[in-house]
Scaffold this motif. Structure first.
Motif, mmCIF file in Angstrom:
data_model
loop_
_atom_site.group_PDB
_atom_site.id
_atom_site.type_symbol
_atom_site.label_atom_id
_atom_site.label_comp_id
_atom_site.label_asym_id
_atom_site.label_seq_id
_atom_site.Cartn_x
_atom_site.Cartn_y
_atom_site.Cartn_z
ATOM 1 N N ALA A 43 22.736 81.861 23.997
ATOM 2 C CA ALA A 43 23.388 80.361 24.914
ATOM 3 C C ALA A 43 23.436 81.549 26.170
ATOM 4 C CB ALA A 43 25.314 80.968 24.425
ATOM 5 N N ALA A 44 23.566 82.897 26.432
ATOM 6 C CA ALA A 44 23.655 83.589 27.295
ATOM 7 C C ALA A 44 22.039 83.742 27.939
ATOM 8 C CB ALA A 44 24.068 84.822 26.937
ATOM 9 N N ALA A 45 21.012 83.881 27.246
ATOM 10 C CA ALA A 45 19.407 83.410 28.155
ATOM 11 C C ALA A 45 18.810 82.077 28.335
ATOM 12 C CB ALA A 45 19.103 84.432 26.425
ATOM 13 N N CYS A 46 19.944 81.147 27.460
ATOM 14 C CA CYS A 46 19.322 80.119 27.836
ATOM 15 C C CYS A 46 20.444 79.103 28.685
ATOM 16 C CB CYS A 46 18.363 79.412 27.018
ATOM 17 S SG CYS A 46 17.491 77.645 26.954
ATOM 18 N N PRO A 47 21.241 79.201 29.765
ATOM 19 C CA PRO A 47 22.275 78.995 29.723
ATOM 20 C C PRO A 47 22.134 76.902 30.028
ATOM 21 C CG PRO A 47 21.903 79.963 31.362
ATOM 22 C CD PRO A 47 20.619 80.526 30.670
ATOM 23 N N VAL A 48 21.051 76.676 29.630
ATOM 24 C CA VAL A 48 21.335 75.149 30.015
ATOM 25 C C VAL A 48 22.181 74.219 29.590
ATOM 26 C CG1 VAL A 48 19.048 73.224 29.987
ATOM 27 C CG2 VAL A 48 18.277 75.607 30.442
ATOM 28 N N PRO A 49 22.779 73.236 30.083
ATOM 29 C CA PRO A 49 23.675 72.512 29.243
ATOM 30 C C PRO A 49 23.402 72.053 28.359
ATOM 31 C CG PRO A 49 23.633 71.951 31.881
ATOM 32 C CD PRO A 49 22.411 72.487 30.968
ATOM 33 N N SER A 50 22.344 71.345 27.998
ATOM 34 C CA SER A 50 21.913 70.849 26.943
ATOM 35 C C SER A 50 21.901 71.945 25.760
ATOM 36 C CB SER A 50 20.482 69.986 26.532
ATOM 37 O OG SER A 50 19.819 71.253 26.984
ATOM 38 N N VAL A 51 21.400 72.853 25.747
ATOM 39 C CA VAL A 51 21.815 73.936 24.869
ATOM 40 C C VAL A 51 22.611 74.795 24.736
ATOM 41 C CG1 VAL A 51 21.763 76.631 24.180
ATOM 42 C CG2 VAL A 51 19.185 74.777 25.877
ATOM 43 N N LEU A 52 23.604 74.448 25.344
ATOM 44 C CA LEU A 52 25.191 75.198 25.711
ATOM 45 C C LEU A 52 25.189 74.052 24.740
ATOM 46 C CD1 LEU A 52 25.509 76.696 28.724
ATOM 47 C CD2 LEU A 52 24.862 78.015 26.763
ATOM 48 N N ARG A 53 26.056 72.850 24.881
ATOM 49 C CA ARG A 53 26.658 71.641 24.059
ATOM 50 C C ARG A 53 25.841 71.476 22.355
ATOM 51 N NH1 ARG A 53 27.060 65.041 25.566
ATOM 52 N NH2 ARG A 53 28.615 64.729 23.744
ATOM 53 N N PHE A 54 24.354 71.805 22.488
ATOM 54 C CA PHE A 54 23.847 71.740 21.242
ATOM 55 C C PHE A 54 24.094 72.992 20.188
ATOM 56 C CE2 PHE A 54 21.085 72.364 17.612
ATOM 57 C CZ PHE A 54 20.420 71.140 17.233
ATOM 58 N N LEU A 55 24.432 74.175 20.701
ATOM 59 C CA LEU A 55 24.971 75.248 19.699
ATOM 60 C C LEU A 55 26.304 74.418 19.499
ATOM 61 C CD1 LEU A 55 23.862 78.076 22.203
ATOM 62 C CD2 LEU A 55 22.544 77.498 19.670
ATOM 63 N N ARG A 56 26.938 74.716 20.340
ATOM 64 C CA ARG A 56 28.466 73.810 20.231
ATOM 65 C C ARG A 56 28.952 72.931 18.925
ATOM 66 N NH1 ARG A 56 33.475 75.489 19.145
ATOM 67 N NH2 ARG A 56 35.161 73.962 19.542
ATOM 68 N N GLY A 57 27.652 72.288 19.156
ATOM 69 C CA GLY A 57 28.092 70.846 17.904
ATOM 70 C C GLY A 57 27.535 71.704 16.518
ATOM 71 N N VAL A 58 26.528 72.769 16.576
ATOM 72 C CA VAL A 58 26.173 73.198 15.548
ATOM 73 C C VAL A 58 27.590 73.622 14.989
ATOM 74 C CG1 VAL A 58 24.682 73.926 14.346
ATOM 75 C CG2 VAL A 58 23.411 73.207 15.747
ATOM 76 N N ALA A 59 28.028 74.481 15.808
ATOM 77 C CA ALA A 59 29.374 75.451 15.559
ATOM 78 C C ALA A 59 30.342 74.139 14.515
ATOM 79 C CB ALA A 59 29.644 76.309 16.815
ATOM 80 N N VAL A 60 30.663 73.747 15.256
ATOM 81 C CA VAL A 60 31.442 72.424 15.178
ATOM 82 C C VAL A 60 30.923 71.768 13.354
ATOM 83 C CG1 VAL A 60 32.926 69.705 15.843
ATOM 84 C CG2 VAL A 60 32.218 72.604 17.528
ATOM 85 N N TRP A 61 29.749 71.884 13.532
ATOM 86 C CA TRP A 61 29.123 71.095 12.337
ATOM 87 C C TRP A 61 29.526 71.878 10.532
ATOM 88 C CZ3 TRP A 61 26.975 71.537 8.166
ATOM 89 C CH2 TRP A 61 26.876 69.950 7.114
ATOM 90 N N VAL A 62 29.520 73.686 11.706
ATOM 91 C CA VAL A 62 29.775 74.485 10.237
ATOM 92 C C VAL A 62 31.107 74.124 9.841
ATOM 93 C CG1 VAL A 62 29.882 76.841 9.841
ATOM 94 C CG2 VAL A 62 27.346 76.377 11.213
ATOM 95 N N ASP A 63 31.158 74.511 10.777
ATOM 96 C CA ASP A 63 33.265 74.532 10.474
ATOM 97 C C ASP A 63 33.845 73.308 10.361
ATOM 98 O OD1 ASP A 63 33.611 76.514 12.117
ATOM 99 O OD2 ASP A 63 34.532 76.230 14.103
ATOM 100 N N GLY A 64 32.927 72.522 10.141
ATOM 101 C CA GLY A 64 33.877 71.180 9.601
ATOM 102 C C GLY A 64 33.235 70.841 8.166
ATOM 103 N N ASN A 65 32.177 71.721 7.671
ATOM 104 C CA ASN A 65 31.295 71.421 6.643
ATOM 105 C C ASN A 65 32.077 72.547 6.124
ATOM 106 O OD1 ASN A 65 29.532 71.723 4.572
ATOM 107 N ND2 ASN A 65 29.356 73.351 5.383
ATOM 108 N N HIS A 66 32.773 73.263 6.047
ATOM 109 C CA HIS A 66 33.803 74.378 5.286
ATOM 110 C C HIS A 66 35.130 73.624 5.586
ATOM 111 C CE1 HIS A 66 37.440 76.647 5.003
ATOM 112 N NE2 HIS A 66 36.438 77.488 4.095
ATOM 113 N N TYR A 67 35.586 72.644 6.593
ATOM 114 C CA TYR A 67 36.841 71.958 5.736
ATOM 115 C C TYR A 67 37.150 70.988 5.039
ATOM 116 C CZ TYR A 67 40.017 67.782 7.529
ATOM 117 O OH TYR A 67 41.305 66.930 6.649
#
Length: 387
Positions: free
Chosen positions: A348-372
Motif C-alpha cells: 500500500a505504501a509503495a503503490c498507493p493507487v486507489p484501486s490497489v488500496l481498495r482491493f487490499l482493504r477488501g481482501v482484509a475484510v474478507w479475511v476478517d469476515g471468514n473468521h467471523y
C-alpha cells in the motif's frame, strides 16, 4: 517506489482521482497499522497505533473465538441483506440448479452462506453483487461435498470428475459434432449445474480479465483437491511443509480474489499481477484456510478415516500431542496473518493507487469476515477442549 514498466502502469491508473485515493487510504488504515495487541508494536509499519474496532450492531454473535488466534472482530452483518441473500440463494440452489436434494436442506440452512458472504463483502453495492459471490461459494461447496467429501465423494476418479466440472467454468471449444455431448453433460450432476450457472451470473458483473483471473484460481483449487486425493489413496501423511504447499492451492483463494468484482470495481490486470500483490493474496488465502482447519478440527475427527488438517499433520510428523499440535497450528496461522498484514502495508505504501488500496482493504475484510463466520457457525463447528 516502483520504476520502469511499473511507473507507466501507475501513471495509467493514477487518474482514478485524489478524492478516491483519500477515501481508500482511510479505508485501508487497519492494514497500514499492521498487527495489534500485546507484543506486536514492532510489527506495525511506522509505529502507527491500531484504530479501535467498530462497535458491532445487531444481536451479538454466538460462538467463541479460538483462544490465542490472531483475528479482528467485525460488526454483525446487515440483517436485511443476510435475509435477502439467504432467500435468493436457496431459491437458486433449489429451483435453478437443483444443487441439493430435500434431505440436505438442514445442512444447507446450517451453512449460513448468506451471513457468510454479507460479512465478507460489506462494500457490495447491491444484493446482486453479493449473489455473485454467494452462488460461486455454493457451487464450490457442491463440488467439494459431492466429488471429494461428505456426500458420495471419493479420491478414486476425482481427476476426471474435476476436469469435466471445470469445463462448466472454462468452456470446451470443439467441433459441432462433439459439442452437443459436452453441453448435455453440463446438466448431468449438481456440481456441474451449479458451476455453469454461477459462472454465467459472475460473467455478467465481471470484466473478461476478472473472469480469467477467477478461472486461474479455480484451476489452483482443483490441483489442490487432486494432491489431497492422491495422499488419501496412498494413505500418505505429508511433511508439514508439503501439507502447507497443498493448502496454498486447496484453499479459499478464489473467494477473496473476486472482492473487486463483488465491490463493483476492478483492480486492473497489471496491478493484480504484481508479485507483491500475488504474495498478499496468497498469504490471505493461506491464513483463512488454516482458520478452517482449526475450527473444523473436531468435526473432522468425527469423520471416518484420517482427515488431514494442519494439527493432525503436525502431530504425526513432529511427534506432538494433539493439544500441542493444535496450539502450534494456531501459531502458524498467526505468523501467516502477521505476514499478510505487513506485506499489504508495504504494498500500500509503495503503490498507493486507489484501486490497489481498495482491493487490499477488501481482501482484509474478507479475511476478517471468514473468521467471523467460522467462529459463529456453531451448527458446523465446535472447539476442542484444549484450554
Amino acid at each position: 517506489m516502483p520504476d520502469g514498466a511499473d511507473e507507466e502502469s501507475l501513471a495509467r491508473h493514477a487518474g482514478e482521482g485524489t478524492a478516491a485515493a483519500s477515501q481508500a487510504r482511510s479505508a485501508l488504515e487497519r492494514i497500514l497499522c499492521g498487527p495489534s495487541g500485546p507484543g506486536t508494536a514492532s510489527l506495525r509499519p511506522g509505529g502507527r497505533e491500531a484504530p479501535p474496532v467498530a462497535e458491532a450492531s445487531g444481536p451479538p454473535a454466538q460462538g467463541e473465538p479460538i483462544p490465542g488466534l490472531y483475528h479482528h472482530p467485525v460488526p454483525e452483518p446487515d440483517a436485511a441483506r443476510v435475509g435477502e441473500v439467504s432467500r435468493r440463494i436457496k431459491r437458486w440452489a433449489v429451483d435453478e440448479v437443483q444443487a441439493y436434494p430435500p434431505e440436505w436442506e438442514e445442512e444447507f440452512d446450517g451453512f449460513s452462506v448468506g451471513r457468510y458472504m454479507v460479512a465478507c463483502h460489506p462494500d457490495a453495492p447491491t444484493i446482486e453483487h453479493l449473489m455473485v459471490a454467494t452462488r460461486l461459494m455454493v457451487a464450490e461447496n457442491a463440488v467439494d461435498d459431492c466429488y471429494c467429501e461428505d456426500h458420495g465423494g471419493s479420491p478414486v476418479g476425482l481427476g476426471s470428475r474435476l476436469l469435466l466440472a471445470h469445463t462448466a467454468l472454462d468452456p470446451l471449444h470443439t467441433t459441432g459434432e462433439y459439442e452437443s455431448g459436452w453441453v448435455e453433460s453440463l446438466q448431468s450432476d449438481a456440481p456441474r449445474r451449479a458451476y455453469r450457472s454461477a459462472m454465467e451470473y459472475f460473467r455478467q458483473k465481471a470484466s473478461p480479465s476478472q473472469a480469467d483471473r477467477y478461472l486461474h484460481d479455480m484451476s489452483r483449487l482443483h490441483l489442490g483437491y487432486l494432491a489431497e486425493a492422491a495422499w488419501a489413496q496412498t494413505e500418505h501423511v505429508p511433511e508439514v511443509w508439503e501439507y502447507l504447499a497443498m493448502r496454498q492451492f486447496n484453499n479459499f483463494r478464489p473467494c477473496p480474489t473476486i472482492t473487486d468484482t463483488v465491490g463493483g470495481y476492478e483492480l486492473p490486470a497489471d496491478l493484480h499481477a504484481k508479485p507483491a500483490m500475488q504474495r498478499v493474496i496468497a498469504l490471505a488465502g493461506n491464513a483463512t484456510t488454516l482458520v478452517n482447519d482449526l475450527y473444523s478440527y473436531t468435526k473432522e475427527l468425527k469423520s471416518p478415516g484420517t482427515h488431514l488438517n494442519l494439527p493432525v499433520v503436525i502431530a504425526e510428523r513432529e511427534g506432538l500431542s494433539e493439544r500441542d499440535a493444535y496450539l502450534k497450528a494456531v501459531e502458524v496461522h498467526n505468523d501467516l496473518m502477521h505476514a499478510f498484514e505487513a506485506e499489504a502495508a508495504t504494498l500500500a505504501a509503495a503503490c498507493p493507487v486507489p484501486s490497489v488500496l481498495r482491493f487490499l482493504r477488501g481482501v482484509a475484510v474478507w479475511v476478517d469476515g471468514n473468521h467471523y463466520w467460522h467462529q459463529t457457525n456453531t451448527y458446523r463447528y465446535s472447539l476442542p477442549d484444549f484450554w
